[in-house]
Scaffold this motif. Structure first.
Motif, PDB file in Angstrom:
ATOM      1  N   MET A   1       0.853  -1.203   0.000  1.00 41.63           N
ATOM      2  CA  MET A   1       0.000   0.000   0.000  1.00 41.63           C
ATOM      3  C   MET A   1       0.883   1.246   0.000  1.00 41.63           C
ATOM      4  O   MET A   1       2.045   1.189   0.390  1.00 41.63           O
ATOM      5  N   ARG A   3       0.849   5.911  -0.082  1.00 41.28           N
ATOM      6  CA  ARG A   3       0.233   7.232  -0.152  1.00 41.28           C
ATOM      7  C   ARG A   3       0.538   7.828  -1.520  1.00 41.28           C
ATOM      8  O   ARG A   3       1.634   7.657  -2.053  1.00 41.28           O
ATOM      9  N   ASP A  28      -2.747   6.332   2.528  1.00 43.04           N
ATOM     10  CA  ASP A  28      -2.480   4.905   2.412  1.00 43.04           C
ATOM     11  C   ASP A  28      -3.742   4.108   2.739  1.00 43.04           C
ATOM     12  O   ASP A  28      -4.337   4.273   3.805  1.00 43.04           O
ATOM     13  N   GLY A  29      -4.196   3.272   1.805  1.00 42.18           N
ATOM     14  CA  GLY A  29      -5.378   2.440   2.022  1.00 42.18           C
ATOM     15  C   GLY A  29      -6.699   3.124   1.744  1.00 42.18           C
ATOM     16  O   GLY A  29      -7.757   2.505   1.875  1.00 42.18           O
ATOM     17  N   GLU A  30      -6.678   4.383   1.336  1.00 48.38           N
ATOM     18  CA  GLU A  30      -7.911   5.136   1.099  1.00 48.38           C
ATOM     19  C   GLU A  30      -8.505   4.779  -0.266  1.00 48.38           C
ATOM     20  O   GLU A  30      -7.796   4.464  -1.211  1.00 48.38           O
ATOM     21  N   LYS A 153       0.847  -1.577  -5.110  1.00 48.38           N
ATOM     22  CA  LYS A 153       0.666  -0.568  -4.070  1.00 48.38           C
ATOM     23  C   LYS A 153      -0.628   0.209  -4.283  1.00 48.38           C
ATOM     24  O   LYS A 153      -1.215   0.714  -3.336  1.00 48.38           O
ATOM     25  N   HIS A 180     -12.120  -3.988  -1.560  1.00 47.66           N
ATOM     26  CA  HIS A 180     -11.301  -2.969  -0.902  1.00 47.66           C
ATOM     27  C   HIS A 180     -11.268  -3.174   0.608  1.00 47.66           C
ATOM     28  O   HIS A 180     -10.226  -3.001   1.243  1.00 47.66           O
ATOM     29  N   ARG A 181     -12.391  -3.544   1.182  1.00 48.34           N
ATOM     30  CA  ARG A 181     -12.430  -3.803   2.630  1.00 48.34           C
ATOM     31  C   ARG A 181     -11.490  -4.943   3.003  1.00 48.34           C
ATOM     32  O   ARG A 181     -10.863  -4.921   4.066  1.00 48.34           O
ATOM     33  N   ARG A 184      -7.573  -3.512   1.453  1.00 46.70           N
ATOM     34  CA  ARG A 184      -7.163  -2.187   1.930  1.00 46.70           C
ATOM     35  C   ARG A 184      -6.033  -1.604   1.091  1.00 46.70           C
ATOM     36  O   ARG A 184      -5.118  -0.943   1.592  1.00 46.70           O
ATOM     37  N   THR A 185      -6.079  -1.831  -0.210  1.00 44.80           N
ATOM     38  CA  THR A 185      -5.103  -1.248  -1.127  1.00 44.80           C
ATOM     39  C   THR A 185      -5.549   0.162  -1.514  1.00 44.80           C
ATOM     40  O   THR A 185      -6.729   0.387  -1.764  1.00 44.80           O
ATOM     41  N   THR A 186      -4.620   1.097  -1.553  1.00 40.24           N
ATOM     42  CA  THR A 186      -4.924   2.458  -1.987  1.00 40.24           C
ATOM     43  C   THR A 186      -5.573   2.396  -3.362  1.00 40.24           C
ATOM     44  O   THR A 186      -5.034   1.768  -4.286  1.00 40.24           O
ATOM     45  N   THR A 187      -6.734   3.036  -3.520  1.00 42.03           N
ATOM     46  CA  THR A 187      -7.521   2.899  -4.740  1.00 42.03           C
ATOM     47  C   THR A 187      -8.010   4.257  -5.232  1.00 42.03           C
ATOM     48  O   THR A 187      -8.516   5.056  -4.436  1.00 42.03           O
TER      49      THR A 187
END
Length: 359
Positions: A1, A3, A28-30, A153, A180-181, A184-187
């Motif tokens: 992951m 930012r 990160d993870g958003e 990432k 995604h849940r 939890r990869t930045t998307t």
């Protein structure tokens, strides 16, 4: 992951500037959705993050790395397109594992990663089929599986559901949200459909003509749009906009709108100012004549099952009122309407910017 940091990002095509100094931080993870009308720059932004478009100015970082001059394969991002981009002669198994094979990973490692992705996306029974034997939704899941196995990432989605029918779009929205849940990869997700953006994203970024107009959590944009453009773009059906004017009366400062006068405790603009008055369809309510803020003529009823959209006329202006299905049967031809002052939105008629007030 990782930012993602965009600092004063510019994109030029010859002498035309398409992206105008955009600043944005994706945590990160958003899960962030880019929305806006056609030609607003959302897909261009996504392609610059992927490395498929050169950056004309500014700095872009993924994690701690400046990636302005790094090729797409070196950015550790995975992109899912609207047209799936699957190899028709390959099985689902081979399509999902193709990128890993090109990177020279061992066959056993590829097998495990493909089977793990297939389990996550419920594709286990389809691994030996070819794309031509799959539905649109299944093909999109294969495209997502090809992205998942790389464990990038960043995931980038470019209008991935636009080729699906309405039922499949809803099913795939749920699938992407679950994915995604789980990972939890930045998307970053590009769509022209604000319903997709509102239901999927942690944060929505509204673009217009190559600039960010507003970004925030979905309900923040819905409840406190920064301008008339965002107010009309976010929400379905879109917000009703009526012309209004600030006036003075024996009740103090009022807004004259729709043949009525709405008193407010504090409004930071002078008497005589022209306003755009925003009311969402779900915040208008049929009422008794003595309780009405204004009166409209019911023109058309659109029955949606659980509720009904009443298309009403106020002079030459059309407004939409959302009412429960059982109440729609009692609507009169001429219908008094009221609304909660807390759900009123005011915008400067000259520049479209939000005006805050005290009801």
């Amino acid at each position: 992951m990782a930012r993602i940091s965009l600092q004063k990002i510019v994109k030029r095509y010859g002498g035309m500037e398409a992206i105008h100094g955009v600043d944005l931080e994706v945590e990160d993870g958003e899960f962030v959705a880019f929305v806006g009308p056609s030609g607003c720059g959302k897909s261009t932004m996504l392609r610059m993050i992927a490395g498929l478009e050169d950056i004309s100015g500014g700095h872009m970082r993924i994690g701690d790395r400046l990636v302005n001059d790094i090729e797409p394969k070196g950015r550790d991002v995975a992109m899912v397109f609207q047209d799936y981009a699957l190899y028709p002669h390959m099985t689902v198994r081979d399509n999902i594992g193709f990128g890993l094979k090109m990177r020279g990973e061992p066959a056993e490692t590829i097998r495990k990663k493909v089977e793990e992705a297939a389990r996550i996306l419920q594709l286990e029974d389809l691994l030996d089929r070819r794309p031509g034997q799959l539905s649109g939704g299944q093909r999109q899941r294969v495209a997502m599986g090809r992205a998942i196995v790389r464990k990038p990432k960043v995931f980038l989605f470019d209008e991935p559901l636009s080729n699906l029918d309405a039922k499949l779009r809803v099913e795939m929205r749920t699938q992407i949200k679950r994915l995604h849940r789980m990972l939890r990869t930045t998307t970053i997700y590009v769509t022209h459909d604000q319903v997709e953006a509102m239901t999927l994203a942690d944060r929505v970024v509204v673009l217009r003509k190559g600039s960010i107009i507003q970004h925030g959590r979905p309900l923040e944009l819905y409840e406190r749009p920064s301008c008339r453009f965002v107010a009309e773009f976010i929400g379905s059906p879109q917000m009703n906009i009526l012309p209004g004017r600030v006036a003075s009366s024996d009740r103090g400062t009022v807004i004259e709108v729709g043949g009525g006068a709405i008193p407010l405790s504090h409004l930071p603009v002078p008497v005589g100012t022209s306003l755009d008055v925003g009311l969402r369809p779900e915040h208008l309510e049929p009422c008794a004549p003595e309780e009405a803020d204004f009166v409209a003529e019911v023109d058309v009823l659109e029955e949606l099952g659980s509720d009904t959209l009443a298309i009403c006329l106020m002079g030459e202006r059309e407004i939409t009122v959302r009412v429960p299905a059982d109440r729609a049967r009692s609507l009169g031809r001429t219908q008094p309407l009221r609304f909660d002052r807390q759900n009123l939105h005011l915008f400067d008629a000259a520049n479209g910017q939000r005006i805050d007030f005290i009801a």
